[in-house]
Design a protein around this motif. Structure first.
Motif, mmCIF file in Angstrom:
data_model
loop_
_atom_site.group_PDB
_atom_site.id
_atom_site.type_symbol
_atom_site.label_atom_id
_atom_site.label_comp_id
_atom_site.label_asym_id
_atom_site.label_seq_id
_atom_site.Cartn_x
_atom_site.Cartn_y
_atom_site.Cartn_z
ATOM 1 N N VAL A 162 0.843 -1.203 0.000
ATOM 2 C CA VAL A 162 0.000 0.000 0.000
ATOM 3 C C VAL A 162 0.880 1.257 0.000
ATOM 4 C CG1 VAL A 162 -1.813 1.253 1.229
ATOM 5 C CG2 VAL A 162 -1.761 -1.254 1.275
ATOM 6 N N LEU A 163 1.916 1.258 0.826
ATOM 7 C CA LEU A 163 2.884 2.357 0.805
ATOM 8 C C LEU A 163 4.226 1.896 0.236
ATOM 9 C CD1 LEU A 163 2.238 4.180 4.217
ATOM 10 C CD2 LEU A 163 1.316 4.717 1.966
ATOM 11 N N SER A 164 4.640 0.694 0.579
ATOM 12 C CA SER A 164 6.002 0.268 0.196
ATOM 13 C C SER A 164 6.200 0.267 -1.312
ATOM 14 C CB SER A 164 6.308 -1.122 0.764
ATOM 15 O OG SER A 164 5.604 -2.138 0.071
ATOM 16 N N HIS A 165 5.141 -0.052 -2.067
ATOM 17 C CA HIS A 165 5.271 -0.166 -3.518
ATOM 18 C C HIS A 165 4.464 0.885 -4.274
ATOM 19 C CE1 HIS A 165 7.230 -3.843 -2.410
ATOM 20 N NE2 HIS A 165 7.474 -4.157 -3.667
ATOM 21 N N THR A 166 3.874 1.833 -3.573
ATOM 22 C CA THR A 166 3.138 2.904 -4.244
ATOM 23 C C THR A 166 4.013 4.152 -4.292
ATOM 24 O OG1 THR A 166 1.011 2.048 -3.512
ATOM 25 C CG2 THR A 166 1.073 4.364 -4.155
ATOM 26 N N MET A 167 4.133 4.704 -5.500
ATOM 27 C CA MET A 167 4.963 5.902 -5.667
ATOM 28 C C MET A 167 4.117 7.150 -5.457
ATOM 29 S SD MET A 167 7.123 4.897 -9.037
ATOM 30 C CE MET A 167 8.735 5.551 -8.718
ATOM 31 N N MET A 168 4.724 8.126 -4.798
ATOM 32 C CA MET A 168 4.052 9.422 -4.590
ATOM 33 C C MET A 168 5.127 10.481 -4.360
ATOM 34 S SD MET A 168 2.481 8.579 -0.828
ATOM 35 C CE MET A 168 2.053 6.889 -1.239
ATOM 36 N N PRO A 169 4.775 11.752 -4.426
ATOM 37 C CA PRO A 169 5.802 12.784 -4.248
ATOM 38 C C PRO A 169 6.389 12.749 -2.833
ATOM 39 C CG PRO A 169 3.808 13.705 -5.241
ATOM 40 C CD PRO A 169 3.459 12.331 -4.771
ATOM 41 N N VAL A 170 7.709 12.772 -2.783
ATOM 42 C CA VAL A 170 8.411 12.808 -1.501
ATOM 43 C C VAL A 170 9.482 13.883 -1.587
ATOM 44 C CG1 VAL A 170 9.956 11.544 0.053
ATOM 45 C CG2 VAL A 170 8.007 10.369 -0.970
#
Lengths: 401, 192
Positions: free
Chosen positions: A169-177
């Motif tokens: 859910v977070l480990s493999h989902t890309m989002m702006p960081v």
């Protein structure tokens, strides 16, 4: 000057470790954590990160390496998931008992049997009583920032910190960081000062067999017994709450991002209904709260960011005017209820806060949890509360007949 | 918020395409972007999906997309293997890599359709990996042309962000060609 990249949670965790200038990394690959230390191994091999990468044959040995390296004064990092974390269990206790500021990322995954590689939080919840601080992240920005904060917290209170975030859910989902500036991180995070230095010039026997009673050592100094040392660990964990909150504030001042310290709130000011959750399901709940408000239900969310030490005072404060509380969580203490719901109820004991509390067990083994499903669950709970059902446990989207 | 589902087979660059779209959208000014693979194990050749979400504000949902605004199909043989249209909104866009015209596809009249022979374009620009044409970047060109959310200039920037010099140049050329060659058929329902 911001440096935003679109990245996975695992990249964010690796970047956090890199910016913290970790010196020793040991890991054994396990889905969905693998790419964290894979990324770090790449940096070490290319000379971009000056760290020792120690390959071992199991997670148990991983934590042994972390304990050893931390004891001789290195800043250490590891990451794992599910069975890997469970296999470390004995050494997790050892790390906390040794008061070593190790930082571990737990990429939350369900536990077998039967096998599941998918997300829930049973793995880290099952390590609740090991003496580790536990932080649950709601998005990838919070992961990178929390890893950096974790070192400052750990090295101030001499307790290990587990930074937990949801697998896939977070480990493999890309989002702006936004990647913090490396020099600014150095200023935020002073070098690690070990409480006891083990070196060849000054050999010591660390953590030998200890007796139930206090006892004089060879120099005639009265030393703690086992129980006195255990109290110190408990005292340190309880005291770490203030350090976590202060670290979060200092981080916010320096980097402009406030993740809320021990817990955070979303649209709670006028809420007639409080949703409580940890990790990415808490993020999903904020979207559910928006949906509910569109439907005329004034919902708010309390995200529990730090599960151990449990933020008893902050929970009491957050729920002081709550007419109703609904806890969604991705774990279950078999034979009782969700771990978070149980702890929230315990924190409210004797305060006069008499809100009904419903507990939803959701998303075990990666079962998808959608915001509108959370909203529907909330409405069903509110209806049952109106009928006088003060306590209820429901397994969301689960065959229970 | 726009929701996009990418259909392809393991090895076709489905996940990378979803990422580049997210990055391009961010570069264009969308504050909220996410891209995610199908959660779980991957196998070369097996049907798989990836998703992209694009929003003006930071995204606070990570659940799987039920009905997408845009569905991109990298391999037309998937229509017989996967219920592709079942995950598309009735007013959405269907973008397909195929030599067929939009009219020739067996879809309801309501949806908007764009097709392009992405495989032919990839071969023309020598975009070949392990013997197979790389069709994901040409489909980004079709996306820019048909969906109108992220423009072709920002798709190019996204590719440059992701790829090194020569690879970026070739992929951009293929993207532009696909943008030009895309065959568009608006649906009878309102455009999303």
């Amino acid at each position: 000057m911001s440096n935003v990249q679109i990245m996975t949670g695992n990249s964010a965790a690796a970047w956090g470790a890199r910016l913290a200038k970790v010196q020793v990394v040991s890991a054994y690959p396990i889905t969905p954590s693998t790419s964290v230390t894979e990324t770090i191994a790449n940096w070490v091999e290319r000379g971009e990160l000056k760290a020792e990468y120690v390959r071992v044959e199991s997670e148990h040995s991983v934590m042994t390496v972390c304990v050893s390296a931390s004891t001789v004064g290195a800043r250490v990092f590891t990451s794992t998931s599910s069975h890997g974390l469970l296999y470390m269990h004995e050494q997790l206790h050892w790390a906390a008992g040794s008061r070593l500021p190790i930082v571990l990322c737990c990429i939350n995954r369900g536990v077998g049997a039967p096998w599941s590689i998918f997300n829930d939080q049973q793995d880290s919840i099952a390590q609740r009583d090991t003496g580790w601080i536990q932080i649950y992240c709601r998005d990838n920005q919070e992961i990178i920032d929390s890893v950096i904060q974790a070192y400052r917290i750990a090295e101030e209170v001499y307790c290990p910190v587990m930074v937990c975030y949801d697998g896939f859910v977070l480990s493999h989902t890309m989002m702006p960081v936004d990647i913090p500036d490396a020099e600014e991180v150095c200023r935020f995070l002073p070098p690690y000062k070990p409480h006891t230095l083990l070196c060849a010039e000054e050999p010591r026997n660390i953590n030998p067999v200890i007796f139930p009673w206090q006892r004089r050592d060879a120099e005639g100094v009265l030393r703690d017994g086992y129980m006195d040392m255990r109290w110190k660990l408990q005292h340190a964990l309880e005291g770490s709450a203030a350090v976590i909150a202060r670290t979060s504030r200092d981080f916010a001042e320096r980097f402009g991002r406030d993740h809320g310290g021990l817990l955070w709130g979303y649209r709670t000011e006028d809420a007639e209904l409080f949703i409580a959750a940890m990790g990415s399901i808490a993020t999903e709940a904020t979207t559910a709260a928006d949906l509910l408000r569109e439907q005329g239900v004034r919902a708010g969310v309390v995200g529990v960011r730090v599960y151990r030490p449990f933020p008893r005072e902050e929970v009491r404060q957050a729920f002081r005017s709550a007419p109703a509380i609904i806890v969604f969580e991705k774990d279950i203490s078999y034979g009782y209820e969700g771990a978070l719901a149980a702890d929230i109820k315990a924190a409210l004991y004797g305060t006069g806060i008499a809100a009904p509390i419903h507990n939803f067990i959701a998303g075990l083994g990666g079962r998808d949890v959608k915001a509108h499903e959370l909203a529907e669950a909330v409405r069903a709970s509110l209806a049952a509360m109106a009928q006088g059902t003060r306590e209820r446990q429901t397994w969301l989207n689960c065959v229970t007949e | 918020m726009y929701e996009v589902i990418w259909h392809g087979r393991g090895g076709q660059g489905v996940v990378i395409a979803a990422q580049i779209l997210a990055e391009s959208a961010y570069l264009q000014g969308f504050k909220g972007v996410t891209s995610a693979p199908t959660f779980g194990p991957e196998r070369r050749g097996a049907p798989l999906t990836a998703s992209t979400r694009i929003s003006d504000t930071p995204i606070r949902t990570f659940s799987q997309i039920e009905r997408a605004d845009i569905v991109v199909v990298l391999d037309p043989t998937l229509f017989t293997a996967v219920n592709i249209l079942g995950s598309l909104k009735p007013t959405g866009w269907l973008l397909v890599n195929t030599s067929q015209q939009p009219d020739e596809l067996d879809v309801t009249a309501g949806i908007n359709v764009a097709t392009v022979d992405a495989a032919a374009i990839a071969l023309k620009f020598h975009l070949i990996k392990e013997g197979a044409p790389i069709v994901n970047t040409p489909m980004l060109g079709v996306f820019a042309r048909a969906a109108g959310i992220v423009d072709v200039e920002h798709m190019e920037k996204g590719l440059k962000w992701k790829l090194s010099g020569t690879a970026a140049a070739t992929n951009i050329a293929a993207l532009r060609a696909a943008y030009e060659e895309a065959r568009i058929k608006p649906g009878t329902s309102q455009v999303p």
